[in-house]
Design an enzyme around this catalytic site. Sequence first.
Site, PDB file in Angstrom:
ATOM      1  N   ASP A  13       0.809  -1.225   0.000  1.00 27.81           N
ATOM      2  CA  ASP A  13       0.000   0.000   0.000  1.00 27.81           C
ATOM      3  C   ASP A  13       0.839   1.270   0.000  1.00 27.81           C
ATOM      4  O   ASP A  13       0.431   2.298   0.541  1.00 27.81           O
ATOM      5  CB  ASP A  13      -0.973   0.018   1.211  1.00 27.81           C
ATOM      6  CG  ASP A  13      -1.878  -1.185   1.209  1.00 27.81           C
ATOM      7  OD1 ASP A  13      -2.234  -1.664   0.120  1.00 27.81           O
ATOM      8  OD2 ASP A  13      -2.237  -1.659   2.304  1.00 27.81           O
ATOM      9  N   GLY A  40      -4.655  -4.138  -3.792  1.00 24.15           N
ATOM     10  CA  GLY A  40      -5.638  -3.096  -4.088  1.00 24.15           C
ATOM     11  C   GLY A  40      -4.846  -1.861  -4.443  1.00 24.15           C
ATOM     12  O   GLY A  40      -4.184  -1.287  -3.581  1.00 24.15           O
ATOM     13  N   GLN A 222       1.910  -5.992  -3.328  1.00 24.41           N
ATOM     14  CA  GLN A 222       2.378  -6.128  -1.938  1.00 24.41           C
ATOM     15  C   GLN A 222       3.669  -5.310  -1.751  1.00 24.41           C
ATOM     16  O   GLN A 222       3.838  -4.309  -2.422  1.00 24.41           O
ATOM     17  CB  GLN A 222       2.599  -7.607  -1.561  1.00 24.41           C
ATOM     18  CG  GLN A 222       1.298  -8.406  -1.433  1.00 24.41           C
ATOM     19  CD  GLN A 222       0.687  -8.803  -2.764  1.00 24.41           C
ATOM     20  OE1 GLN A 222       1.322  -9.448  -3.570  1.00 24.41           O
ATOM     21  NE2 GLN A 222      -0.553  -8.433  -2.987  1.00 24.41           N
TER      22      GLN A 222
HETATM   23  P1  GDP Z   1      -0.815   0.405  -3.538  1.00 27.50           P
HETATM   24  O1  GDP Z   1      -1.439  -0.881  -3.106  1.00 27.50           O
HETATM   25  O2  GDP Z   1       0.654   0.443  -3.307  1.00 27.50           O
HETATM   26  O3  GDP Z   1      -1.169   0.780  -4.955  1.00 27.50           O
HETATM   27  O4  GDP Z   1      -1.436   1.541  -2.597  1.00 27.50           O
HETATM   28  P2  GDP Z   1      -2.976   1.682  -2.148  1.00 27.50           P
HETATM   29  O5  GDP Z   1      -3.758   2.223  -3.284  1.00 27.50           O
HETATM   30  O6  GDP Z   1      -3.470   0.451  -1.500  1.00 27.50           O
HETATM   31  O7  GDP Z   1      -2.845   2.724  -0.971  1.00 27.50           O
HETATM   32  C1  GDP Z   1      -2.313   3.987  -1.167  1.00 27.50           C
HETATM   33  C2  GDP Z   1      -3.390   5.015  -0.732  1.00 27.50           C
HETATM   34  O8  GDP Z   1      -2.793   6.289  -0.613  1.00 27.50           O
HETATM   35  C3  GDP Z   1      -4.495   5.183  -1.763  1.00 27.50           C
HETATM   36  O9  GDP Z   1      -5.681   5.515  -1.096  1.00 27.50           O
HETATM   37  C4  GDP Z   1      -4.007   6.365  -2.599  1.00 27.50           C
HETATM   38  O10 GDP Z   1      -5.079   7.081  -3.226  1.00 27.50           O
HETATM   39  C5  GDP Z   1      -3.347   7.208  -1.547  1.00 27.50           C
HETATM   40  N1  GDP Z   1      -2.196   8.005  -1.999  1.00 27.50           N
HETATM   41  C6  GDP Z   1      -1.245   7.700  -2.924  1.00 27.50           C
HETATM   42  N2  GDP Z   1      -0.296   8.666  -2.940  1.00 27.50           N
HETATM   43  C7  GDP Z   1      -0.658   9.581  -2.014  1.00 27.50           C
HETATM   44  C8  GDP Z   1      -0.055  10.781  -1.542  1.00 27.50           C
HETATM   45  O11 GDP Z   1       1.005  11.206  -1.969  1.00 27.50           O
HETATM   46  N3  GDP Z   1      -0.725  11.459  -0.545  1.00 27.50           N
HETATM   47  C9  GDP Z   1      -1.906  11.017  -0.008  1.00 27.50           C
HETATM   48  N4  GDP Z   1      -2.470  11.735   0.953  1.00 27.50           N
HETATM   49  N5  GDP Z   1      -2.493   9.877  -0.436  1.00 27.50           N
HETATM   50  C10 GDP Z   1      -1.867   9.177  -1.409  1.00 27.50           C
HETATM   51  P1  IMO Z   2      -0.954  -4.136  -2.301  1.00 32.91           P
HETATM   52  O1  IMO Z   2      -0.523  -4.654  -3.642  1.00 32.91           O
HETATM   53  C1  IMO Z   2      -0.979  -4.606   2.032  1.00 32.91           C
HETATM   54  C2  IMO Z   2      -0.997  -8.703   3.586  1.00 32.91           C
HETATM   55  C3  IMO Z   2      -2.241  -9.177   4.314  1.00 32.91           C
HETATM   56  C4  IMO Z   2      -1.640 -10.190   5.253  1.00 32.91           C
HETATM   57  C5  IMO Z   2      -0.522 -10.826   4.430  1.00 32.91           C
HETATM   58  C6  IMO Z   2      -0.925 -12.118   3.753  1.00 32.91           C
HETATM   59  O2  IMO Z   2      -2.241  -3.404  -2.322  1.00 32.91           O
HETATM   60  O3  IMO Z   2       0.159  -3.372  -1.649  1.00 32.91           O
HETATM   61  P2  IMO Z   2      -2.505 -12.793   1.733  1.00 32.91           P
HETATM   62  O4  IMO Z   2      -3.919 -12.405   1.416  1.00 32.91           O
HETATM   63  O5  IMO Z   2      -1.534 -12.396   0.682  1.00 32.91           O
HETATM   64  O6  IMO Z   2      -2.378 -14.219   2.129  1.00 32.91           O
HETATM   65  O7  IMO Z   2      -2.150 -11.950   3.052  1.00 32.91           O
HETATM   66  O8  IMO Z   2      -0.182  -9.866   3.444  1.00 32.91           O
HETATM   67  N1  IMO Z   2      -1.236  -8.173   2.223  1.00 32.91           N
HETATM   68  C7  IMO Z   2      -1.192  -6.883   1.902  1.00 32.91           C
HETATM   69  N2  IMO Z   2      -0.995  -5.797   2.682  1.00 32.91           N
HETATM   70  N3  IMO Z   2      -1.110  -4.471   0.705  1.00 32.91           N
HETATM   71  C8  IMO Z   2      -1.268  -5.555  -0.089  1.00 32.91           C
HETATM   72  O9  IMO Z   2      -1.256  -5.468  -1.443  1.00 32.91           O
HETATM   73  C9  IMO Z   2      -1.359  -6.823   0.502  1.00 32.91           C
HETATM   74  N4  IMO Z   2      -1.538  -8.077   0.030  1.00 32.91           N
HETATM   75  C10 IMO Z   2      -1.452  -8.898   1.090  1.00 32.91           C
HETATM   76  O10 IMO Z   2      -2.878  -8.123   4.989  1.00 32.91           O
HETATM   77  O11 IMO Z   2      -1.034  -9.525   6.330  1.00 32.91           O
HETATM   78 MG    MG Z   3      -2.928  -1.567  -1.807  1.00 30.61          MG
END
Ligand code: GDP
Ligand code: IMO
Ligand code: MG
Length: 423
Positions: A13, A40, A222
Amino acid sequence: MKVDVLLGLQWGDEGKGKVVDVLTPKYDFITRFQGGPNAGHTLEFNKIKHVLHTIPSGIFRDDKINVIGNGVVIDPVIFKKEIEGITKLGINLSKTLFISKKAHLILPSHRILDAASEAAKGKSKIGSTLKGIGPTYMDKTGRNGLRIGDINLNFKEKYDALVVKHRLMLDKLYEFEYDITEYESEWFEGIKLLSQFQLIDSEQFLNDGLKDGKSILAEGAQGTMLDVDFGSYPFVTSSNTVCAGACTGLGIAPNRIGRVIGIFKAYCTRVGMGPFPTELFDEDGEKLKVNGNEFGSTTGRARRCGWLDLVALKYSIMINGVTELTMMKSDVMDDFDTIKICTSYLVNGEEVEHVPYEMTDDIKPVYTEFKGWKTDMTSVTHENEFSEEFNTYIDFIEQETGVPVKIVSVGPNRAQTIERMID
Ligand code: GDP
Ligand code: IMO
Ligand code: MG
């Protein structure tokens, strides 16, 4: 041409989806190489906010080819929902989305096995996203898996054989109650939709592309600290999230890897169970969660928050061969008086600067303190607007890691991205 790899350096994330979307115009092909709908990836632009799970984050840019590689695991039900969501936005994926025949399928019973395994672990559960990731990769390496390319090859027979095995485990080993009837019928609808896409030998397709001068960006899912070999095992996911995973997950030779873009938040988060040395349980942690809207894009769970962990970051940079850094979510700490960075760990009273074999809850972080920048970063558009305090924070990270921070993200929107003019 080379394959550039973009990956998360923390516990996921970090903002990978946003940056892939920003960088997509520079590439011909965007690919996913591991993971599945446990991911996600959030994209925000033109008042649209969209979360992708299986489909690469290049999908919203015209005419780019998006490839789901062999290392990915696909749930047809989630895939169908994703396709429907994107189609609603007026985007036709039939010519731009390609799927590897070697990608493995997540069966409805894999999801149940995930839930049963977590329930059996009780307090020591992983905190899985319950998308069936672990059991699917277990069947892949156990040589029992079902692949996309099997869809037209005695598919039902193979499916039934695998489900028999799963039922045995659920009934005899886990004694777990379940009903997959409804999900199963949605699953076969998803299979129908999947089979209408371009199912390809993606390793050949991508290598032919490279030969023809096409540029490729590989999008990690991840983060490095969730890698099955190098993460905080056993609290990890079941795939290789690291740079080497792009080679096995796409069929790309190591000498074809070009830039390795490592993404990290200006602080740290983790969702699910497992050690997190810099986790905060105080007001600062709560503020990071609220300001950063730190709730999982896949499960909606609150993310645990803490200060930036340089020990783990340096480890991730080493494992991945990161050539440049991208710092995300700087704006989340705009109103902090003091910001901390963990520069070493105290393990059993001894100060160490490397990640120990076992990351336990007993690790005590040693911090360096910084003065907060106390400015609104969200409207900053150029690095010459950075305050002295903000520059000090970045300089410290660059000096400690020896890697330049080339992009700074100051908000979730595509436009809130600053490229720094450094070589
Ligand atoms: P990913 O899984 O690595 O693609 O990241 P996610 O989408 O799960 O989580 C990142 C969250 O931070 C999302 O809600 C983005 O919209 C938000 N986001 C990304 N870059 C920034 C930033 O520079 N500032 C803020 N405030 N939010 C951000
Ligand atoms: P993105 O791509 C954050 C975490 C789960 C759990 C562990 C194992 O959005 O960064 P799993 O379902 O893979 O067996 O879960 O890994 N996890 C993530 N945490 N971002 C993700 O993906 C994750 N995908 C799995 O919360 O701790
Ligand atoms: Mg994510």
